[in-house]
Design an enzyme around this catalytic site. Structure first.
Site, short mmCIF file in Angstrom:
data_model
loop_
_atom_site.label_atom_id
_atom_site.label_comp_id
_atom_site.label_asym_id
_atom_site.label_seq_id
_atom_site.Cartn_x
_atom_site.Cartn_y
_atom_site.Cartn_z
N HIS A 162 0.95 -1.38 0.32
CA HIS A 162 -0.34 -0.05 -0.18
C HIS A 162 0.65 1.28 -0.21
O HIS A 162 0.37 2.44 -0.47
CB HIS A 162 -0.97 0.09 1.52
CG HIS A 162 -1.91 -0.93 1.26
ND1 HIS A 162 -3.71 -0.93 0.92
CD2 HIS A 162 -2.07 -2.41 1.35
CE1 HIS A 162 -3.86 -1.76 0.61
NE2 HIS A 162 -3.80 -2.90 0.99
N ASP A 370 3.08 9.87 -0.57
CA ASP A 370 2.09 8.95 -0.64
C ASP A 370 2.03 8.24 -1.32
O ASP A 370 2.19 7.72 -2.89
CB ASP A 370 1.26 9.87 0.11
CG ASP A 370 0.30 9.10 1.86
OD1 ASP A 370 0.09 8.06 1.76
OD2 ASP A 370 -1.04 10.37 2.11
C1 G6P Z 1 -1.00 3.23 6.39
C2 G6P Z 1 -0.08 1.74 5.83
C3 G6P Z 1 -1.15 1.22 6.55
C4 G6P Z 1 -1.14 1.23 8.06
C5 G6P Z 1 -2.15 2.71 8.47
C6 G6P Z 1 -2.21 3.44 9.42
O1 G6P Z 1 -2.14 3.53 5.55
O2 G6P Z 1 -0.24 2.01 4.36
O3 G6P Z 1 -0.92 -0.24 6.36
O4 G6P Z 1 -2.51 0.63 8.01
O5 G6P Z 1 -1.01 3.56 7.76
O6 G6P Z 1 -0.92 2.83 10.15
P1 G6P Z 1 -1.11 2.01 11.51
O7 G6P Z 1 1.08 1.38 12.04
O8 G6P Z 1 -1.79 3.15 12.79
O9 G6P Z 1 -1.50 1.13 11.20
#
Ligand code: G6P
Length: 472
Positions: A162, A370
């Site tokens: 992602h 991003d």
């Molecule tokens: C990004 C990553 C996700 C992640 C999100 C939130 O979008 O690609 O995999 O879940 O950030 O971050 P966190 O550390 O809270 O999961």
């Protein structure tokens, strides 16, 4: 152990715990994101989601959520520190985002990354039916495809990243680069957000592992691994329906009134992260206030910054810096009852979010780098009357698709200031034409189209896809 023909593997489970009116703790499907894309499919087939439920210690046993089995993977306090906060979010995250903060390399973090990836692979191997389709998500789990293939060569394995995948010059820094690439190459199909990322990956597979590689296919022993760009999207229709609801429209009007009925509202909504370019944006805005190009009397900025990864040092420092700067700007340019910036760090529910999108004449999404940025897409989906100017960084994955946005280079302060002014001053015809084109694009390229195109490429027997198309 229940077996599934479709298994999604992600660091986080797609659920939130919430407290029911009677005080009991309930698990609910989290709104938005990957889970809504896959939900129609997951519901129709025996499906399992493998992931971490948050917290440390033994994994809670969770009930099925909307018919999908939740297989929890436990993390200890050491795993949380060294895998999630360490290798995932203080090594890979900054490295993959152009090293806008210095990535840290520690051998203990790498050991934790291997250990946790092994645990995810084992949990997945236990719940997958013979020949099942397994879809592994994101940078926390890059070794899982390889480890899983060793345990279960019968599976059809997909991997989707992602976040951005960096150019070779940066990736080459990583001490365990070969192992990480080999881990990903355990998949049958590796999906990226942008074609450039697939290109970077192919170059590295050739350079580091000596494999024959093009931007579409990589030869690994007797297998061919396919790679390609599959830009992730949102549930466009759902956001449009929410934003068009009468209560949301009324709430947007009320918000505008509470903001002092300014001529222009600018909104920024970010996870508090150094990749999001919040500091650069504040600096540009503060200079526009100082020069008088923007006046507090007629323009307000609403900056929502959701705290994130709060135990990681770089995030703590960032939050302090942002809050100091917001305080300075408000002190210098605000007036009693008229702050220059409305700064919020609280979580919002989806309806409140949609109302904020509706109230924003300009949405400023200016990350330094991003993978995609779904906030930009949600804003477009919410502008059901084809008004509103999207100011978008060229370094967000979304810029490849939303090229009718007002595009800026967030590293260029003068360019950023000009971009903000252009978006603020744009005429209704220009704004309308751009917004219409972007909305149209997102209705055709929504999250279901994304899941369908990825899974149809992964599952060449076609059985899952047949189920997916029958569910719309
Ligand atoms: C990004 C990553 C996700 C992640 C999100 C939130 O979008 O690609 O995999 O879940 O950030 O971050 P966190 O550390 O809270 O999961």
């Amino acid at each position: 152990m229940r077996q599934s023909s479709l298994v999604v593997v992600a660091n986080r489970l797609p659920i939130d715990d919430s407290v029911a009116p009677d005080g009991a703790c309930e698990w609910r499907r989290s709104p938005g994101g990957l889970v809504s894309a896959l939900h129609p499919l997951l519901r129709q087939t025996p499906a399992t989601w493998v992931g971490w439920a948050g917290g440390t210690g033994p994994a809670p046993v969770l009930p099925d959520v909307d018919g999908v089995h939740m297989q929890t993977v436990p993390l200890s306090a050491d795993d949380l520190r060294d895998h999630y906060e360490g290798f995932a979010n203080a090594t890979l995250w900054p490295l993959y985002h152009d090293a806008v903060e210095q990535p840290e390399y520690h051998r203990r973090w790498w050991e934790a990354y291997q250990r946790v990836n092994q645990r995810f692979a084992e949990a997945t191997a236990e719940v997958a039916d013979p020949g099942a389709v397994v879809w592994v998500q994101d940078y926390h789990l890059q070794l899982v495809p390889g480890l899983l293939r060793e345990l279960r060569p019968d599976l059809r394995i997909g991997f989707f990243l992602h976040v951005p995948f960096p150019p070779p010059e940066l990736f080459m820094q990583l001490p365990r680069r070969a192992e990480l690439l080999r881990g990903m190459l355990g998949a049958d199909l590796i999906g990226f957000q942008r074609a450039q990322a697939a290109h970077n990956f192919a170059q590295l597979a050739s350079k580091v592992l000596g494999l024959p590689a093009t931007d579409r296919r990589i030869g690994v022993q007797d297998r061919v691994v396919r790679i390609g760009a599959y830009p992730v999207s949102i549930d466009t229709a759902e956001m449009a329906a929410l934003a068009g609801r009468p209560d949301v429209t009324a709430r947007a009007r009320r918000l505008r009134h509470d903001l002092g009925d300014p001529e222009r509202v600018i909104l920024s909504l970010d996870r508090m992260d150094y990749t999001k370019g919040i500091e650069q944006r504040l600096k540009a805005y503060s200079e526009l206030l100082a020069s008088g190009d923007v006046k507090v009397r007629d323009t307000v900025l609403v900056q929502v910054a959701m705290p994130s990864r709060e135990r990681v040092g770089q995030y703590q420092i960032l939050r302090e810096r942002i809050e100091r700067e917001v305080g300075r700007i408000n002190g210098e340019f605000g007036r009693v009852g008229e702050p220059a910036i409305h700064y919020l760090t609280q979580p919002f529910d989806r309806a409140e979010l949609a109302a904020l999108y509706r109230v924003a004449d300009v949405m400023a999404v200016t990350p330094l780098r991003d993978g995609m940025n779904l906030v930009a897409k949600e804003y477009v989906a919410a502008r059901v009357d084809d008004t509103g100017a999207l100011l978008l960084s060229e370094f967000a994955g979304a810029a490849a698709e939303l090229d009718q946005a007002y595009l800026v280079n967030p590293h260029d302060l003068e360019g950023l200031k000009q971009g903000i002014l252009s978006a603020l001053r744009a005429g209704p015809d220009d704004v309308g034409d751009r917004m219409r084109a972007m909305r149209d694009h997102l209705h055709r390229h929504d999250i279901r189209a994304w899941a369908r195109s990825y899974l149809s490429a992964l599952d060449d027997t076609g059985s899952l896809l047949t189920r997916l198309s029958s569910t719309g």
